[in-house]
Motif scaffolding. Structure first.
Motif, short mmCIF file in Angstrom:
data_model
loop_
_atom_site.label_atom_id
_atom_site.label_comp_id
_atom_site.label_asym_id
_atom_site.label_seq_id
_atom_site.Cartn_x
_atom_site.Cartn_y
_atom_site.Cartn_z
N GLY A 1 -12.11 113.54 -20.79
CA GLY A 1 -12.49 113.62 -22.21
C GLY A 1 -12.40 112.28 -22.90
O GLY A 1 -11.84 112.16 -23.99
N TRP A 2 -12.99 111.28 -22.29
CA TRP A 2 -12.79 109.89 -22.73
C TRP A 2 -14.15 109.24 -22.98
O TRP A 2 -15.07 109.37 -22.18
CB TRP A 2 -12.00 109.18 -21.64
CG TRP A 2 -12.20 107.72 -21.40
CD1 TRP A 2 -12.17 106.71 -22.30
CD2 TRP A 2 -12.43 107.09 -20.12
NE1 TRP A 2 -12.35 105.50 -21.68
CE2 TRP A 2 -12.51 105.71 -20.34
CE3 TRP A 2 -12.56 107.58 -18.82
CZ2 TRP A 2 -12.74 104.80 -19.32
CZ3 TRP A 2 -12.77 106.68 -17.80
CH2 TRP A 2 -12.85 105.31 -18.05
N GLY B 1 -15.53 112.38 -27.38
CA GLY B 1 -14.33 112.13 -26.60
C GLY B 1 -13.39 111.16 -27.26
O GLY B 1 -13.63 110.65 -28.36
N VAL B 2 -12.27 110.88 -26.58
CA VAL B 2 -11.24 109.99 -27.11
C VAL B 2 -11.75 108.55 -27.10
O VAL B 2 -12.18 108.04 -26.06
CB VAL B 2 -9.96 110.10 -26.27
CG1 VAL B 2 -8.91 109.09 -26.75
CG2 VAL B 2 -9.39 111.51 -26.30
N VAL B 3 -11.70 107.88 -28.26
CA VAL B 3 -12.09 106.47 -28.34
C VAL B 3 -11.03 105.62 -29.03
O VAL B 3 -11.11 104.39 -28.99
CB VAL B 3 -13.45 106.30 -29.08
CG1 VAL B 3 -14.58 106.90 -28.26
CG2 VAL B 3 -13.40 106.91 -30.48
N ASP B 4 -10.05 106.26 -29.64
CA ASP B 4 -8.96 105.53 -30.30
C ASP B 4 -7.66 105.82 -29.56
O ASP B 4 -7.48 106.89 -28.96
CB ASP B 4 -8.82 105.98 -31.76
CG ASP B 4 -10.04 105.61 -32.59
OD1 ASP B 4 -10.52 104.46 -32.45
OD2 ASP B 4 -10.52 106.47 -33.35
N PRO B 5 -6.71 104.87 -29.57
CA PRO B 5 -5.46 105.08 -28.85
C PRO B 5 -4.73 106.34 -29.30
O PRO B 5 -4.71 106.68 -30.49
CB PRO B 5 -4.66 103.82 -29.19
CG PRO B 5 -5.68 102.78 -29.51
CD PRO B 5 -6.80 103.53 -30.18
N VAL B 6 -4.15 107.02 -28.33
CA VAL B 6 -3.39 108.25 -28.57
C VAL B 6 -1.98 108.04 -28.02
O VAL B 6 -1.81 107.62 -26.87
CB VAL B 6 -4.05 109.46 -27.89
CG1 VAL B 6 -3.18 110.71 -28.05
CG2 VAL B 6 -5.45 109.70 -28.44
N ARG B 7 -0.99 108.37 -28.81
CA ARG B 7 0.40 108.26 -28.35
C ARG B 7 0.79 109.53 -27.59
O ARG B 7 0.50 110.63 -28.03
CB ARG B 7 1.34 108.02 -29.52
CG ARG B 7 1.10 106.67 -30.19
CD ARG B 7 2.27 106.24 -31.05
NE ARG B 7 2.11 104.88 -31.54
CZ ARG B 7 2.42 103.79 -30.87
NH1 ARG B 7 2.93 103.89 -29.65
NH2 ARG B 7 2.23 102.59 -31.39
N VAL B 8 1.45 109.30 -26.46
CA VAL B 8 1.92 110.39 -25.61
C VAL B 8 3.43 110.22 -25.46
O VAL B 8 3.90 109.20 -24.97
CB VAL B 8 1.25 110.37 -24.24
CG1 VAL B 8 1.82 111.46 -23.34
CG2 VAL B 8 -0.27 110.53 -24.37
N ARG C 1 -17.75 102.66 -22.95
CA ARG C 1 -16.50 103.31 -23.33
C ARG C 1 -15.36 102.29 -23.27
O ARG C 1 -15.42 101.33 -22.50
CB ARG C 1 -16.21 104.51 -22.43
CG ARG C 1 -16.03 104.20 -20.98
CD ARG C 1 -15.72 105.46 -20.19
NE ARG C 1 -16.91 106.23 -19.87
CZ ARG C 1 -16.88 107.50 -19.46
NH1 ARG C 1 -15.74 108.14 -19.35
NH2 ARG C 1 -18.01 108.14 -19.17
N PRO C 2 -14.33 102.50 -24.07
CA PRO C 2 -13.20 101.56 -24.06
C PRO C 2 -12.37 101.71 -22.79
O PRO C 2 -12.48 102.70 -22.07
CB PRO C 2 -12.39 101.97 -25.30
CG PRO C 2 -12.74 103.41 -25.52
CD PRO C 2 -14.16 103.58 -25.06
N ARG C 3 -11.52 100.71 -22.53
CA ARG C 3 -10.62 100.78 -21.37
C ARG C 3 -9.70 101.98 -21.51
O ARG C 3 -9.03 102.16 -22.53
CB ARG C 3 -9.78 99.52 -21.26
CG ARG C 3 -10.50 98.28 -20.79
CD ARG C 3 -9.54 97.09 -20.69
NE ARG C 3 -8.47 97.35 -19.73
CZ ARG C 3 -7.20 97.61 -20.05
NH1 ARG C 3 -6.84 97.68 -21.33
NH2 ARG C 3 -6.30 97.80 -19.10
N LEU C 4 -9.64 102.79 -20.46
CA LEU C 4 -8.82 103.99 -20.54
C LEU C 4 -7.34 103.66 -20.69
O LEU C 4 -6.62 104.31 -21.45
CB LEU C 4 -9.04 104.85 -19.28
CG LEU C 4 -8.30 106.19 -19.25
CD1 LEU C 4 -8.64 107.04 -20.46
CD2 LEU C 4 -8.60 106.94 -17.96
N ALA C 5 -6.88 102.62 -19.99
CA ALA C 5 -5.46 102.26 -20.07
C ALA C 5 -5.06 101.90 -21.49
O ALA C 5 -3.90 102.08 -21.88
CB ALA C 5 -5.17 101.11 -19.13
N GLY C 6 -5.99 101.40 -22.28
CA GLY C 6 -5.68 101.04 -23.65
C GLY C 6 -5.67 102.21 -24.61
O GLY C 6 -5.26 102.07 -25.77
N LEU C 7 -6.09 103.38 -24.14
CA LEU C 7 -6.16 104.55 -25.02
C LEU C 7 -4.92 105.44 -24.93
O LEU C 7 -4.69 106.25 -25.81
CB LEU C 7 -7.39 105.40 -24.68
CG LEU C 7 -8.75 104.77 -24.91
CD1 LEU C 7 -9.86 105.75 -24.55
CD2 LEU C 7 -8.90 104.32 -26.36
#
Length: 299
Positions: free
Chosen positions: A81-82, A88-95, A136-142
Motif C-alpha cells: 500500500g505504498w 497509498g502511503v506517501v508521507d512518513p508514518v510512525r510505527v 514513489r518515495p523510498r519505502l525506508a523513509g516512510l
C-alpha cells in the motif's frame, strides 16, 4: 462516514491459526478522517480496504506486542500500500511497539525497529525494483519505527499530534517481556485498548472513564472442553482475560462501553454472541458489544 471519532474492529480473532468467521487482530481509530491503527494481524490490509479507509490517511501504527497474530501484516501495509497510486502511503508514518528483550541471554530477538528493518532487507529486491520503475518515495523513509519500553506501573506518552494523544502502559502477557495497552485521548472522546493481557489494574488505569474499552477475551471453559491440559489452561489464564473478568475490569474503571475483541474461540459457531454477553453482563452493567470483523463503532 465522517463521524468525528470511530473505532473499526478490522479483525477480531485470537491467535495465529486461521479459523472460520474472524481474521487477525487489528483496530482502526478514526479521528476526523485520520486513521490510527492498533495492531496488524493476518488479513489487516484487506479489511482496511474493505472498511473504505485510505492508506493515505494513515497517521500512525501502535503495536501492542510482537506475537505474529498482531504483526503478521504490519510490513504488508506498506509493501503493498505504498506510493501515489490508489491513494497509498506517501508521507512518513510512525510505527510504535515494544523493543527487544534486554534480559534475553542469547542473541536478542528483534524489537519493532528490527522487525521493520528485517522486512525491508528481506523484500529488498522487490522494493528496489519498484522504486526504480515507478514514481514513489523510498519505502525506508516512510516507516519511522520506534522501540518502546515501559516499566510496570508507569504510563508513557507515546504520540501526540493535532488529533490525538496516545499513552501506554505495560500489561501482563507472559512470557513476553513487554506487552502494551494503549489509551487514545481526543477532543471527541477516549478509547482504550487492552492488548493481550491477563486481568490487570494497568488496563483499568488506561480505561478510567473511557468512552469505549476494547478488551481481549478468552473463555477458559471452551479450551477445557476440547481437552487442553491443566498446564496449558494455567498458561492461558496467566496471559489472557476471561469475559467475566473483562466485565469486572470495565466496571472498576468506569468505562462507558465495552467491545470484546481478540476472541478465543474465534469461530462464532463455537461461542455465539449471547454466550459471550452472558459471561460479561453479571459483572458490568454498561453496554457491551461482541466484536466481529469490520464492526464500525461511533464513539
Amino acid at each position: 462516514m465522517t463521524d468525528a471519532l470511530r473505532v473499526v474492529l478490522l479483525g477480531t480473532a485470537a491467535g495465529p491459526y486461521p479459523a472460520p468467521g474472524r481474521q487477525g487482530c487489528a483496530n482502526a481509530v478514526v479521528v476526523g478522517g485520520r486513521v490510527y491503527l492498533v495492531d496488524a494481524g493476518y488479513g489487516t490490509l484487506g479489511k482496511y480496504v474493505s472498511a473504505e479507509l485510505s492508506l493515505r490517511d494513515l497517521g500512525g501504527v501502535f503495536v501492542t506486542h510482537l506475537h505474529s497474530d498482531h504483526v503478521a501484516e504490519l510490513f504488508t501495509l506498506f509493501l503493498l500500500g505504498w506510493g501515489p497510486a490508489n491513494q497509498g502511503v506517501v508521507d512518513p508514518v510512525r510505527v510504535y511497539g515494544p523493543g527487544p528483550d534486554p534480559t534475553d541471554p542469547g542473541p536478542p530477538a528483534a524489537g519493532t525497529e528490527g522487525l521493520v528493518a528485517g522486512n525491508l532487507a528481506a523484500f529488498g529486491q522487490d522494493v528496489a525494483v519498484r522504486q526504480r520503475t515507478s514514481d514513489r518515495p523510498r519505502l525506508a523513509g516512510l516507516i519511522h519505527a520506534t522501540d518502546l519500553s515501559a516499566a510496570a506501573g508507569a504510563e508513557i506518552v507515546v504520540h501526540e499530534d493535532d488529533r490525538v494523544r496516545v499513552t501506554a502502559r505495560a500489561v501482563p502477557h507472559p512470557p513476553l517481556h513487554l506487552a502494551l495497552g494503549y489509551r487514545f485521548e481526543t477532543e471527541h472522546g477516549v478509547v482504550a485498548f487492552s492488548g493481550d493481557t491477563a486481568r490487570s489494574d494497568a488496563v483499568g488505569e488506561l480505561a478510567a472513564g473511557a468512552d469505549l474499552l476494547v478488551h481481549e477475551a478468552m473463555e477458559p471453559d471452551f479450551y477445557r472442553s476440547i481437552g487442553y491440559s491443566p498446564k496449558l489452561l494455567d498458561f492461558l489464564a496467566a496471559s489472557h482475560t476471561s469475559p467475566a473478568d473483562v466485565g469486572r475490569v470495565a466496571a472498576a474503571a468506569g468505562a462507558r462501553r465495552v467491545a470484546l475483541s481478540h476472541l478465543g474461540p474465534c469461530d462464532p459457531a463455537r461461542l455465539d454472541d449471547e454466550g459471550w454477553l452472558g459471561r460479561v453482563r453479571p459483572h458490568y452493567s454498561g453496554p457491551v458489544v461482541v466484536g466481529h470483523d469490520l464492526l464500525d463503532l461511533t464513539v
